[in-house]
Motif scaffolding. Structure first.
Motif, PDB file in Angstrom:
ATOM      1  N   VAL A  40       4.345   2.653  -3.423  1.00  0.00           N
ATOM      2  CA  VAL A  40       3.741   1.452  -2.848  1.00  0.00           C
ATOM      3  C   VAL A  40       4.857   0.567  -2.314  1.00  0.00           C
ATOM      4  CG1 VAL A  40       2.323  -0.573  -3.307  1.00  0.00           C
ATOM      5  CG2 VAL A  40       1.820   1.582  -4.465  1.00  0.00           C
ATOM      6  N   GLY A  41       4.701   0.083  -1.097  1.00  0.00           N
ATOM      7  CA  GLY A  41       5.712  -0.767  -0.494  1.00  0.00           C
ATOM      8  C   GLY A  41       5.600  -2.208  -0.983  1.00  0.00           C
ATOM      9  N   VAL A  42       6.720  -2.771  -1.433  1.00  0.00           N
ATOM     10  CA  VAL A  42       6.758  -4.146  -1.930  1.00  0.00           C
ATOM     11  C   VAL A  42       7.982  -4.851  -1.348  1.00  0.00           C
ATOM     12  CG1 VAL A  42       5.573  -3.574  -4.083  1.00  0.00           C
ATOM     13  CG2 VAL A  42       8.070  -3.498  -3.999  1.00  0.00           C
ATOM     14  N   GLU A  43       7.969  -6.179  -1.391  1.00  0.00           N
ATOM     15  CA  GLU A  43       9.114  -6.934  -0.905  1.00  0.00           C
ATOM     16  C   GLU A  43      10.217  -6.993  -1.950  1.00  0.00           C
ATOM     17  OE1 GLU A  43       7.733 -10.765   0.268  1.00  0.00           O
ATOM     18  OE2 GLU A  43       6.529 -10.018   1.936  1.00  0.00           O
ATOM     19  N   ASP A  44       9.853  -7.110  -3.214  1.00  0.00           N
ATOM     20  CA  ASP A  44      10.823  -7.280  -4.293  1.00  0.00           C
ATOM     21  C   ASP A  44      10.515  -6.259  -5.386  1.00  0.00           C
ATOM     22  OD1 ASP A  44      12.273  -8.114  -6.567  1.00  0.00           O
ATOM     23  OD2 ASP A  44      12.247 -10.205  -5.927  1.00  0.00           O
ATOM     24  N   GLU A  52     -12.653  17.528   4.111  1.00  0.00           N
ATOM     25  CA  GLU A  52     -13.164  17.814   5.455  1.00  0.00           C
ATOM     26  C   GLU A  52     -14.241  16.793   5.807  1.00  0.00           C
ATOM     27  OE1 GLU A  52     -14.831  21.886   6.313  1.00  0.00           O
ATOM     28  OE2 GLU A  52     -16.629  20.682   6.700  1.00  0.00           O
ATOM     29  N   GLY A  53     -14.138  16.221   6.981  1.00  0.00           N
ATOM     30  CA  GLY A  53     -15.163  15.273   7.413  1.00  0.00           C
ATOM     31  C   GLY A  53     -14.544  14.038   8.033  1.00  0.00           C
ATOM     32  N   GLY A  54     -15.401  13.280   8.737  1.00  0.00           N
ATOM     33  CA  GLY A  54     -14.927  12.072   9.412  1.00  0.00           C
ATOM     34  C   GLY A  54     -14.447  11.031   8.435  1.00  0.00           C
ATOM     35  N   GLY A  55     -15.301  10.741   7.442  1.00  0.00           N
ATOM     36  CA  GLY A  55     -14.932   9.854   6.332  1.00  0.00           C
ATOM     37  C   GLY A  55     -14.139   8.639   6.735  1.00  0.00           C
ATOM     38  N   ARG A  56     -13.400   8.111   5.778  1.00  0.00           N
ATOM     39  CA  ARG A  56     -12.559   6.951   5.997  1.00  0.00           C
ATOM     40  C   ARG A  56     -11.121   7.328   5.748  1.00  0.00           C
ATOM     41  NH1 ARG A  56     -16.471   3.788   2.059  1.00  0.00           N
ATOM     42  NH2 ARG A  56     -16.470   5.926   1.309  1.00  0.00           N
ATOM     43  N   GLN A  57     -10.231   6.865   6.595  1.00  0.00           N
ATOM     44  CA  GLN A  57      -8.832   7.202   6.458  1.00  0.00           C
ATOM     45  C   GLN A  57      -8.132   6.206   5.561  1.00  0.00           C
ATOM     46  OE1 GLN A  57      -6.808   8.126  10.098  1.00  0.00           O
ATOM     47  NE2 GLN A  57      -4.804   7.716   9.223  1.00  0.00           N
ATOM     48  N   ALA A  58      -7.389   6.718   4.580  1.00  0.00           N
ATOM     49  CA  ALA A  58      -6.758   5.840   3.613  1.00  0.00           C
ATOM     50  C   ALA A  58      -5.451   5.254   4.107  1.00  0.00           C
ATOM     51  CB  ALA A  58      -6.514   6.604   2.298  1.00  0.00           C
ATOM     52  N   LEU A  59      -4.642   6.040   4.799  1.00  0.00           N
ATOM     53  CA  LEU A  59      -3.309   5.601   5.181  1.00  0.00           C
ATOM     54  C   LEU A  59      -3.076   5.785   6.663  1.00  0.00           C
ATOM     55  CD1 LEU A  59      -1.334   7.265   2.256  1.00  0.00           C
ATOM     56  CD2 LEU A  59      -1.929   4.886   2.426  1.00  0.00           C
ATOM     57  N   ARG A 106       0.867  -1.169   0.000  1.00  0.00           N
ATOM     58  CA  ARG A 106       0.000   0.000   0.000  1.00  0.00           C
ATOM     59  C   ARG A 106       0.911   1.227   0.000  1.00  0.00           C
ATOM     60  NH1 ARG A 106      -3.464  -0.263   5.295  1.00  0.00           N
ATOM     61  NH2 ARG A 106      -3.444  -2.476   4.837  1.00  0.00           N
ATOM     62  N   PHE A 107       0.335   2.400  -0.242  1.00  0.00           N
ATOM     63  CA  PHE A 107       1.164   3.598  -0.233  1.00  0.00           C
ATOM     64  C   PHE A 107       1.703   3.842   1.179  1.00  0.00           C
ATOM     65  CE2 PHE A 107      -1.446   4.590  -4.025  1.00  0.00           C
ATOM     66  CZ  PHE A 107      -0.421   4.844  -4.920  1.00  0.00           C
ATOM     67  N   PHE A 108       3.020   3.923   1.296  1.00  0.00           N
ATOM     68  CA  PHE A 108       3.623   4.181   2.601  1.00  0.00           C
ATOM     69  C   PHE A 108       4.452   5.466   2.600  1.00  0.00           C
ATOM     70  CE2 PHE A 108       7.142   2.258   0.384  1.00  0.00           C
ATOM     71  CZ  PHE A 108       8.287   2.776   0.973  1.00  0.00           C
ATOM     72  N   ARG A 109       4.616   6.062   1.437  1.00  0.00           N
ATOM     73  CA  ARG A 109       5.446   7.254   1.327  1.00  0.00           C
ATOM     74  C   ARG A 109       4.895   8.149   0.232  1.00  0.00           C
ATOM     75  NH1 ARG A 109      11.392   6.921  -1.412  1.00  0.00           N
ATOM     76  NH2 ARG A 109      11.835   9.145  -1.592  1.00  0.00           N
ATOM     77  N   LEU A 110       4.863   9.449   0.512  1.00  0.00           N
ATOM     78  CA  LEU A 110       4.505  10.445  -0.492  1.00  0.00           C
ATOM     79  C   LEU A 110       5.677  11.393  -0.677  1.00  0.00           C
ATOM     80  CD1 LEU A 110       0.856  11.586   0.344  1.00  0.00           C
ATOM     81  CD2 LEU A 110       1.605   9.951  -1.380  1.00  0.00           C
ATOM     82  N   GLN A 111       5.884  11.805  -1.906  1.00  0.00           N
ATOM     83  CA  GLN A 111       6.972  12.732  -2.209  1.00  0.00           C
ATOM     84  C   GLN A 111       6.440  13.804  -3.155  1.00  0.00           C
ATOM     85  OE1 GLN A 111      10.286  11.605  -5.019  1.00  0.00           O
ATOM     86  NE2 GLN A 111      11.498  11.777  -3.134  1.00  0.00           N
ATOM     87  N   LEU A 112       6.682  15.048  -2.809  1.00  0.00           N
ATOM     88  CA  LEU A 112       6.328  16.154  -3.699  1.00  0.00           C
ATOM     89  C   LEU A 112       7.556  16.507  -4.520  1.00  0.00           C
ATOM     90  CD1 LEU A 112       4.447  18.400  -4.700  1.00  0.00           C
ATOM     91  CD2 LEU A 112       5.271  19.811  -2.791  1.00  0.00           C
ATOM     92  N   ARG A 113       7.424  16.410  -5.837  1.00  0.00           N
ATOM     93  CA  ARG A 113       8.501  16.790  -6.754  1.00  0.00           C
ATOM     94  C   ARG A 113       8.083  18.117  -7.388  1.00  0.00           C
ATOM     95  NH1 ARG A 113      10.556  11.515  -9.875  1.00  0.00           N
ATOM     96  NH2 ARG A 113       8.733  11.839 -11.193  1.00  0.00           N
ATOM     97  N   THR A 114       8.849  19.159  -7.102  1.00  0.00           N
ATOM     98  CA  THR A 114       8.365  20.503  -7.394  1.00  0.00           C
ATOM     99  C   THR A 114       9.459  21.393  -7.965  1.00  0.00           C
ATOM    100  OG1 THR A 114       7.177  22.396  -6.436  1.00  0.00           O
ATOM    101  CG2 THR A 114       8.832  21.334  -5.047  1.00  0.00           C
ATOM    102  N   THR A 115       9.047  22.554  -8.463  1.00  0.00           N
ATOM    103  CA  THR A 115       9.981  23.493  -9.078  1.00  0.00           C
ATOM    104  C   THR A 115      10.544  24.509  -8.086  1.00  0.00           C
ATOM    105  OG1 THR A 115       8.076  24.839  -9.727  1.00  0.00           O
ATOM    106  CG2 THR A 115       8.929  23.275 -11.356  1.00  0.00           C
TER     107      THR A 115
END
Length: 235
Positions: free
Chosen positions: A54-58, A228-235, A3-12
């Motif tokens: 996304v985190g993977v073993e291989d 905004e809101g309670g919703g469901r948390q993805a990560l 699953r996604f375990f890291r986010l990176q912003l690539r910016t100018t």
């Protein structure tokens, strides 16, 4: 993990982007992973963007499996400082995604992601690809009218939905990409921060579950959403 375990912003503009997201999302964004937009990406015409890993073993096996389903690797696989490996691909639906060796224990990336949304040139194929590769499960399917049909997914069977896949066909001006929704306590003041900083805002709009969202671009043109809101948390 897968699953996604890291986010990176690539910016100018790294310093300006860090100041913007800290003002928008608070101290949780102060240590966000923000790096310069790679020259190769800029040469291809890529704007600033948020990249999810996304985190993977291989990593090599994940790249091969992606390629067998029509993905294209962008550049070579690289080592990471913690001894792992990382690769970046354009998935079969046209979105950019990273795969990386998952650490033994990883905390959720900062800033907090409430939802992860994949816009794809072929939503069904893209959804099937991610499910096949990472064990994700398709859940509810929701027709949101002008916002398209959203095929929701969960990272594991039996878990709540953490995101959705949407076909870009029929959505004017929308290209294939992963859009990450950042949670905010109150949407209106957050959108004012975006506007005052020179970013753009589409919305806000209310979802069927009562959450309110707006799609935004930061001053360097990186797309994201606020929720905004309670919703469901993805990560």
């Amino acid at each position: 993990m897968k699953r996604f375990f890291r986010l990176q912003l690539r910016t100018t503009n790294v310093p300006a982007a860090r100041d913007f997201y800290t003002a928008l999302l608070g101290d949780g964004a102060a240590n966000a992973d923000i790096v310069p937009l790679p020259e190769q990406a800029a040469a291809r015409g890529a704007p600033a963007h948020w990249l999810g890993y996304v985190g993977v073993e291989d990593v090599d096996q994940a790249v091969r499996a992606f390629a067998e389903r029509g993905a294209v690797q962008l550049g070579p696989t690289h080592p990471t400082p913690d001894g792992g490996r990382v690769a970046i691909l354009r998935d079969p639906g046209g979105a950019i995604v990273g795969v990386a060796t998952a650490p033994a224990s990883a905390r959720a990336p900062q800033p907090e992601v409430a939802w992860q949304q994949l816009y794809a040139a072929n939503a069904q194929q893209a959804a099937t690809t991610y499910c096949d590769l990472f064990g994700w499960q398709l859940t509810d399917r929701r027709d949101l009218g002008g916002l398209g049909v959203h095929q929701e997914f969960a990272s594991r069977s039996g878990e709540p939905s953490t995101g959705s896949v949407v076909d870009v066909a029929g959505l004017t001006g929308v290209h294939s990409h992963w859009l990450f929704h950042f949670r905010v306590a109150a949407l209106a003041p957050a959108l004012e921060v975006v506007r005052k900083a020179g970013g753009t805002v589409i919305g806000p709009m209310e979802l069927p579950n009562g959450d309110r969202i707006a799609v935004c671009e930061d001053p360097q043109r990186a797309a994201f959403a606020l929720r905004e809101g309670g919703g469901r948390q993805a990560l």
